[in-house]
Enzyme design. Structure first.
Site, PDB file in Angstrom:
ATOM      1  N   ALA A  51       7.329  -5.327   2.123  1.00  0.00           N
ATOM      2  CA  ALA A  51       6.666  -4.030   1.979  1.00  0.00           C
ATOM      3  C   ALA A  51       5.963  -3.909   0.633  1.00  0.00           C
ATOM      4  CB  ALA A  51       7.685  -2.903   2.144  1.00  0.00           C
ATOM      5  N   GLU A  52       6.567  -4.470  -0.412  1.00  0.00           N
ATOM      6  CA  GLU A  52       6.032  -4.335  -1.764  1.00  0.00           C
ATOM      7  C   GLU A  52       4.958  -5.372  -2.099  1.00  0.00           C
ATOM      8  OE1 GLU A  52       6.878  -2.087  -4.482  1.00  0.00           O
ATOM      9  OE2 GLU A  52       7.469  -0.951  -2.701  1.00  0.00           O
ATOM     10  N   THR A  53       5.091  -6.583  -1.570  1.00  0.00           N
ATOM     11  CA  THR A  53       4.175  -7.660  -1.969  1.00  0.00           C
ATOM     12  C   THR A  53       3.399  -8.284  -0.818  1.00  0.00           C
ATOM     13  OG1 THR A  53       5.814  -9.440  -1.708  1.00  0.00           O
ATOM     14  CG2 THR A  53       5.785  -8.256  -3.820  1.00  0.00           C
ATOM     15  N   SER A 157       6.552   1.828  -1.276  1.00  0.00           N
ATOM     16  CA  SER A 157       6.168   1.338   0.049  1.00  0.00           C
ATOM     17  C   SER A 157       7.072   1.876   1.153  1.00  0.00           C
ATOM     18  CB  SER A 157       6.203  -0.193   0.077  1.00  0.00           C
ATOM     19  OG  SER A 157       7.501  -0.666  -0.258  1.00  0.00           O
TER      20      SER A 157
END
Length: 209
Positions: A51-53, A157
């Site tokens: 979700a973050e990267t 996210s």
């Protein structure tokens, strides 16, 4: 011949049943429960990373928030980047697999006795946040949506638990990724369970008061 329309609820039930059947042969009933707790934590960490990267691969440990990568793990890179998100400028020093901010690193490197910003240290920081937000029991029990909302204040996210307004991932996509990673972990550990059991050091995080 009678054609039957399968409802959405029925499809969800069949999906859960299919996943359960995949998980069932992992080991004995007692070992299954213990192993699954660890595998769920691993899958949850992967979901946050995705979700973050945008990736669950090892390269995620090197990613800077908006553009580029870093290679020196001796400390947090502390590189400030800015970008336009939903018509406003957002600046951040977030870095690594879980997009850790520099001020969090400054605090947690002492609390968690971290010697560097290596992948292991990044994992430990993410686990600390999950525990701090009271989500670890939900993660281990498979209460995915509850856990996601509890850590929403940490990661922009996440689709609930925050008002960052930075285009969070839909819960459905997060859950799909989580289940996909969990099934893959189960398959892997089923294939090697006679050689090695899954392990993850998250119960004994040492916090310096």
């Amino acid at each position: 011949m009678n054609l039957r329309i399968i409802s959405l609820e029925r499809l969800k039930f069949l999906g859960v049943l299919f996943l359960w059947l995949l998980l069932l042969p992992l080991s004995s009933e007692a070992a299954l429960s213990a192993d699954l707790k660890i595998l769920r934590v691993k899958a949850f960490l992967d979901t946050i990373a995705w979700a973050e990267t945008g990736t669950v691969a090892k390269k995620g440990y090197h990613i800077l928030v908006f553009n580029g990568k870093f290679s020196n793990f001796s400390k947090h890179p502390k590189i400030k980047q800015c970008a336009s998100i939903n018509a406003r400028i957002v600046c951040s020093t977030a870095a690594g697999r879980y997009q850790v901010m520099d001020f969090n690193w400054d605090s947690l490197k002492y609390k968690l006795k971290l010697k560097d910003f290596s992948p292991g240290s990044q994992d430990k920081i993410a686990l600390y946040f999950i525990i701090q937000k009271g989500a670890i029991a939900d993660v281990k029990a498979g209460r995915f949506e509850n856990a996601v909302c509890k850590v929403g204040g940490i990661w922009a996210s996440m689709p609930c638990g925050n008002n960052y307004g930075q285009n969070p991932k839909p819960m459905g996509k997060l859950k799909f990724m989580y289940q996909y990673r969990l099934v893959n972990y189960v398959k892997y550990y089923k294939s090697i369970e006679k050689k090695r059991k899954p392990s993850l050091k998250y119960e004994n995080i040492t916090i310096v008061r």
